[in-house]
Design an enzyme around this catalytic site. Sequence first.
Site, PDB file in Angstrom:
ATOM      1  N   HIS A 256       0.879  -1.131  -0.083  1.00 45.80           N
ATOM      2  CA  HIS A 256       0.110  -0.017   0.019  1.00 45.80           C
ATOM      3  C   HIS A 256       0.924   1.407  -0.149  1.00 45.80           C
ATOM      4  CE1 HIS A 256      -4.530   0.364   0.466  1.00 45.80           C
ATOM      5  NE2 HIS A 256      -4.131   1.480   0.690  1.00 45.80           N
ATOM      6  N   ARG A 311       1.830   6.983  -6.305  1.00 40.66           N
ATOM      7  CA  ARG A 311       2.116   8.700  -6.208  1.00 40.66           C
ATOM      8  C   ARG A 311       2.308   9.228  -7.404  1.00 40.66           C
ATOM      9  NH1 ARG A 311       3.909   5.854  -1.651  1.00 40.66           N
ATOM     10  NH2 ARG A 311       3.147   6.635   0.395  1.00 40.66           N
TER      11      ARG A 311
END
Length: 363
Positions: A256, A311
């Site tokens: 994660h 990201r």
Amino acid sequence: MTDLRADDLRTLARQQIPAEVWDFIEGGSGDELTVAANTAAFAAARLRPRVMVDVSAVDTGVTLLDARLDTPVGLAPTAYHQLVHPDGEVATAAGAAKENALFVVAMFASRTLEDIAAPAAGPLWLQLYWLRDRDAIARLARRAAAAGFAALVLAVDAPRLGRRLRDIRNRFAVDGRVRAVNLDASLMAASHDRQAGASALAAHAAQTFDASLTWADLAWLRERSPLPVVLKGILTAEDAAAAVAHGAAAVIVSNHGGRQLDGAVATLDALPEVVEAVDGACPVLVDGGVRSGRDALIALALGADAVLLGRPTLWALATGGSDGVADLLRHVTDDLAHDMALAGRPSLRDVDRRLIRAVTNAR
Ligand SMILES: Cc1cc2nc3c(=O)[nH]c(=O)nc-3n(C[C@H](O)[C@H](O)[C@H](O)COP(=O)(O)O)c2cc1C
Ligand SMILES: O=C(O)C(=O)c1ccccc1
């Protein structure tokens, strides 16, 4: 734009994203040890290039769950894209479609599944959390199939949310104008409520996520949708074997992005044991710390069929909208093709463990 490395994108994005949203995106749980470990593992790998191989044509194409993709680089599910761009996931999907790349849409997307699917020529998968409200999951599973999504991705690493200290310090809550529109507003209210807890997201998860999820529950989801079910958040050989035994169509090796169990193994270090346990029974994807074509090549050499960017997707969306996302995917894919040529591996079939000098697990 195309020459920007992920790190340059990150610097640009940071200048335009509000500080507490930046912390939400950038942060991990606890001491952020696993966030750092993910990128460090890629940086530590060393390659064994072969020479005198005809690399005049390099092919990055891959087939994943029956879909032909031009690149093994895809986009990981991240919540609330409208936090960084007004068009949100619709722009992200358009960018992925331009490059015929996989986009895994988050359950907490800020645009409807139907709007996201409209411009998307490329394959879409839908990520789900195991909510106490099982009807909400069943409805989403049905809607995803109707909208043309190709798979469901159950995130199995979030019985509760990791303790993200940046969000707690910021008392982070999701801006009320940005909503997880695929779920009932009543189900999502706590996410927007600064009084709900030190981190509104953690408070929301505590309310709505069902921590009782076990292997036996997988059949329930598989019965409710014709779509293949992928499991995201596998880090061990034991769980990889169980995933295959319970009918997972693919597994995603993921911690994660270092946002759940701090101290969890870097995904690149977990990858070999998962690949060995799966033993070809289903595709293996990996995310966490992938920032370049070199990183992608390393993961593919250790047995991954595809890699996902978390990201960097948000950095690209924030700075360039759909073109930014397409540029990111093209840049990482071009970089991968470049490294494949220099490594003497003209196709992904030629990319195997012999490309990596030592087992990164040795660290
Ligand atoms: C801002 C943010 C939001 C995320 N939201 C979700 C989510 O809603 N569902 C999910 O399964 N994973 C979510 N993730 C985890 C990503 O899918 C992925 O595992 C991780 O970001 C990969 O690591 P990377 O960011 O280093 O590429 C999120 C990650 C970030 C950074
Ligand atoms: O999954 C995550 O990492 C995440 O940040 C998140 C965002 C919104 C709701 C739940 C989790």
